[in-house]
Scaffold this motif. Structure first.
Motif, PDB file in Angstrom:
ATOM      1  N   LEU A   3      -4.914   8.215  10.002  1.00 51.83           N
ATOM      2  CA  LEU A   3      -4.058   7.040   9.887  1.00 51.83           C
ATOM      3  C   LEU A   3      -4.091   6.497   8.463  1.00 51.83           C
ATOM      4  CD1 LEU A   3      -2.205   5.059  11.322  1.00 51.83           C
ATOM      5  CD2 LEU A   3      -4.237   3.775  12.015  1.00 51.83           C
ATOM      6  N   LEU A   4      -5.260   6.502   7.849  1.00 53.22           N
ATOM      7  CA  LEU A   4      -5.388   6.080   6.461  1.00 53.22           C
ATOM      8  C   LEU A   4      -4.558   6.976   5.545  1.00 53.22           C
ATOM      9  CD1 LEU A   4      -6.639   4.401   4.186  1.00 53.22           C
ATOM     10  CD2 LEU A   4      -8.628   5.919   4.276  1.00 53.22           C
ATOM     11  N   GLU A   5      -4.645   8.270   5.751  1.00 50.15           N
ATOM     12  CA  GLU A   5      -3.863   9.214   4.943  1.00 50.15           C
ATOM     13  C   GLU A   5      -2.364   8.983   5.125  1.00 50.15           C
ATOM     14  OE1 GLU A   5      -5.042  13.265   5.624  1.00 50.15           O
ATOM     15  OE2 GLU A   5      -7.159  12.752   5.388  1.00 50.15           O
ATOM     16  N   ALA A   6      -1.948   8.684   6.343  1.00 51.01           N
ATOM     17  CA  ALA A   6      -0.526   8.424   6.604  1.00 51.01           C
ATOM     18  C   ALA A   6      -0.050   7.183   5.855  1.00 51.01           C
ATOM     19  CB  ALA A   6      -0.293   8.272   8.100  1.00 51.01           C
ATOM     20  N   HIS A   7      -0.841   6.125   5.896  1.00 54.03           N
ATOM     21  CA  HIS A   7      -0.459   4.904   5.164  1.00 54.03           C
ATOM     22  C   HIS A   7      -0.445   5.155   3.656  1.00 54.03           C
ATOM     23  CE1 HIS A   7       0.076   1.784   8.158  1.00 54.03           C
ATOM     24  NE2 HIS A   7      -0.966   2.253   8.830  1.00 54.03           N
ATOM     25  N   GLU A   8      -1.377   5.930   3.156  1.00 53.95           N
ATOM     26  CA  GLU A   8      -1.396   6.250   1.723  1.00 53.95           C
ATOM     27  C   GLU A   8      -0.157   7.048   1.334  1.00 53.95           C
ATOM     28  OE1 GLU A   8      -5.230   8.120   1.509  1.00 53.95           O
ATOM     29  OE2 GLU A   8      -6.190   6.278   0.797  1.00 53.95           O
ATOM     30  N   LEU A   9       0.278   7.948   2.199  1.00 57.26           N
ATOM     31  CA  LEU A   9       1.494   8.719   1.946  1.00 57.26           C
ATOM     32  C   LEU A   9       2.707   7.801   1.914  1.00 57.26           C
ATOM     33  CD1 LEU A   9       2.827  11.513   1.644  1.00 57.26           C
ATOM     34  CD2 LEU A   9       2.989  11.573   4.134  1.00 57.26           C
ATOM     35  N   ILE A  10       2.769   6.889   2.855  1.00 58.90           N
ATOM     36  CA  ILE A  10       3.873   5.924   2.889  1.00 58.90           C
ATOM     37  C   ILE A  10       3.892   5.082   1.622  1.00 58.90           C
ATOM     38  CG2 ILE A  10       4.731   3.844   4.055  1.00 58.90           C
ATOM     39  CD1 ILE A  10       3.700   5.150   6.687  1.00 58.90           C
ATOM     40  N   VAL A  11       2.734   4.621   1.179  1.00 56.43           N
ATOM     41  CA  VAL A  11       2.645   3.807  -0.036  1.00 56.43           C
ATOM     42  C   VAL A  11       3.150   4.600  -1.244  1.00 56.43           C
ATOM     43  CG1 VAL A  11       1.020   2.728  -1.661  1.00 56.43           C
ATOM     44  CG2 VAL A  11       0.852   2.239   0.778  1.00 56.43           C
ATOM     45  N   GLY A  12       2.771   5.857  -1.329  1.00 63.39           N
ATOM     46  CA  GLY A  12       3.229   6.690  -2.439  1.00 63.39           C
ATOM     47  C   GLY A  12       4.744   6.842  -2.451  1.00 63.39           C
ATOM     48  N   GLU A  13       5.328   7.104  -1.287  1.00 61.34           N
ATOM     49  CA  GLU A  13       6.782   7.243  -1.192  1.00 61.34           C
ATOM     50  C   GLU A  13       7.482   5.916  -1.459  1.00 61.34           C
ATOM     51  OE1 GLU A  13       8.547  10.085  -0.830  1.00 61.34           O
ATOM     52  OE2 GLU A  13       6.631  11.124  -0.969  1.00 61.34           O
ATOM     53  N   LEU A  14       6.884   4.840  -1.018  1.00 62.06           N
ATOM     54  CA  LEU A  14       7.456   3.516  -1.278  1.00 62.06           C
ATOM     55  C   LEU A  14       7.521   3.219  -2.768  1.00 62.06           C
ATOM     56  CD1 LEU A  14       5.901   1.282   1.490  1.00 62.06           C
ATOM     57  CD2 LEU A  14       8.326   1.535   0.986  1.00 62.06           C
ATOM     58  N   ARG A  15       6.471   3.593  -3.488  1.00 57.74           N
ATOM     59  CA  ARG A  15       6.462   3.339  -4.934  1.00 57.74           C
ATOM     60  C   ARG A  15       7.599   4.081  -5.623  1.00 57.74           C
ATOM     61  NH1 ARG A  15       2.357   0.203  -6.127  1.00 57.74           N
ATOM     62  NH2 ARG A  15       0.456   0.258  -4.867  1.00 57.74           N
ATOM     63  N   VAL A  16       7.898   5.285  -5.173  1.00 60.33           N
ATOM     64  CA  VAL A  16       9.031   6.047  -5.719  1.00 60.33           C
ATOM     65  C   VAL A  16      10.337   5.306  -5.418  1.00 60.33           C
ATOM     66  CG1 VAL A  16      10.339   8.196  -5.535  1.00 60.33           C
ATOM     67  CG2 VAL A  16       7.844   8.270  -5.596  1.00 60.33           C
ATOM     68  N   ALA A  17      10.488   4.860  -4.176  1.00 61.22           N
ATOM     69  CA  ALA A  17      11.701   4.136  -3.784  1.00 61.22           C
ATOM     70  C   ALA A  17      11.833   2.818  -4.541  1.00 61.22           C
ATOM     71  CB  ALA A  17      11.688   3.885  -2.283  1.00 61.22           C
ATOM     72  N   ILE A  18      10.721   2.136  -4.751  1.00 62.10           N
ATOM     73  CA  ILE A  18      10.745   0.866  -5.490  1.00 62.10           C
ATOM     74  C   ILE A  18      11.179   1.105  -6.934  1.00 62.10           C
ATOM     75  CG2 ILE A  18       9.231  -0.930  -6.439  1.00 62.10           C
ATOM     76  CD1 ILE A  18       7.756  -0.799  -3.671  1.00 62.10           C
ATOM     77  N   ASN A  19      10.686   2.160  -7.546  1.00 64.72           N
ATOM     78  CA  ASN A  19      11.098   2.488  -8.914  1.00 64.72           C
ATOM     79  C   ASN A  19      12.587   2.802  -8.981  1.00 64.72           C
ATOM     80  OD1 ASN A  19       8.551   2.100  -9.989  1.00 64.72           O
ATOM     81  ND2 ASN A  19       7.963   4.241  -9.744  1.00 64.72           N
ATOM     82  N   THR A  40       2.498  -4.747   3.371  1.00 64.92           N
ATOM     83  CA  THR A  40       1.975  -4.486   4.713  1.00 64.92           C
ATOM     84  C   THR A  40       1.171  -3.190   4.734  1.00 64.92           C
ATOM     85  OG1 THR A  40       3.821  -5.649   5.740  1.00 64.92           O
ATOM     86  CG2 THR A  40       2.607  -4.086   7.118  1.00 64.92           C
ATOM     87  N   ASN A  41       1.719  -2.140   4.146  1.00 65.16           N
ATOM     88  CA  ASN A  41       1.024  -0.852   4.155  1.00 65.16           C
ATOM     89  C   ASN A  41      -0.201  -0.855   3.264  1.00 65.16           C
ATOM     90  OD1 ASN A  41       2.395   1.427   5.805  1.00 65.16           O
ATOM     91  ND2 ASN A  41       4.065   0.180   4.994  1.00 65.16           N
ATOM     92  N   GLU A  42      -0.143  -1.549   2.137  1.00 69.84           N
ATOM     93  CA  GLU A  42      -1.335  -1.652   1.284  1.00 69.84           C
ATOM     94  C   GLU A  42      -2.453  -2.397   2.002  1.00 69.84           C
ATOM     95  OE1 GLU A  42       0.209  -1.468  -3.304  1.00 69.84           O
ATOM     96  OE2 GLU A  42       0.170  -3.424  -2.335  1.00 69.84           O
ATOM     97  N   THR A  43      -2.100  -3.411   2.766  1.00 65.82           N
ATOM     98  CA  THR A  43      -3.100  -4.139   3.544  1.00 65.82           C
ATOM     99  C   THR A  43      -3.730  -3.224   4.588  1.00 65.82           C
ATOM    100  OG1 THR A  43      -1.895  -6.209   3.230  1.00 65.82           O
ATOM    101  CG2 THR A  43      -3.502  -6.155   5.027  1.00 65.82           C
ATOM    102  N   GLN A  44      -2.906  -2.427   5.245  1.00 65.90           N
ATOM    103  CA  GLN A  44      -3.424  -1.492   6.245  1.00 65.90           C
ATOM    104  C   GLN A  44      -4.343  -0.455   5.607  1.00 65.90           C
ATOM    105  OE1 GLN A  44      -3.191  -1.717   9.597  1.00 65.90           O
ATOM    106  NE2 GLN A  44      -2.259  -3.684   9.110  1.00 65.90           N
ATOM    107  N   VAL A  45      -3.972   0.034   4.425  1.00 61.82           N
ATOM    108  CA  VAL A  45      -4.828   0.983   3.704  1.00 61.82           C
ATOM    109  C   VAL A  45      -6.177   0.351   3.431  1.00 61.82           C
ATOM    110  CG1 VAL A  45      -5.164   2.154   1.478  1.00 61.82           C
ATOM    111  CG2 VAL A  45      -2.989   2.379   2.695  1.00 61.82           C
ATOM    112  N   TRP A  46      -6.167  -0.888   2.977  1.00 55.08           N
ATOM    113  CA  TRP A  46      -7.429  -1.565   2.657  1.00 55.08           C
ATOM    114  C   TRP A  46      -8.288  -1.733   3.914  1.00 55.08           C
ATOM    115  CZ3 TRP A  46      -9.742  -6.212   4.014  1.00 55.08           C
ATOM    116  CH2 TRP A  46     -10.867  -6.544   3.267  1.00 55.08           C
TER     117      TRP A  46
END
Length: 60
Positions: A3-19, A40-46
């Protein structure tokens, strides 16, 4: 840990979309992605990362 890996993947893709939204000057979508989805996802990662750490109990 999966689950942690999934949230980290989402965060990475989000950063691309944000850019991309910043480059396209799409302020509304950028704000939504940063304020709602990314935070939300960064909080879940933490939380998950802290939960998975093997920390001994402190006894007084």
């Amino acid at each position: 840990s999966r689950l942690l890996e999934a949230h980290e993947l989402i965060v990475g893709e989000l950063r691309v979309a944000i850019n991309k939204t910043a480059a396209n000057q799409d302020s509304g979508t950028n704000d939504l992605l940063v304020s709602q989805v990314l935070r939300t996802n960064e909080t879940q990662v933490w939380f998950l990362a802290e939960h998975l750490v093997d920390t001994p109990l402190v006894r007084s």
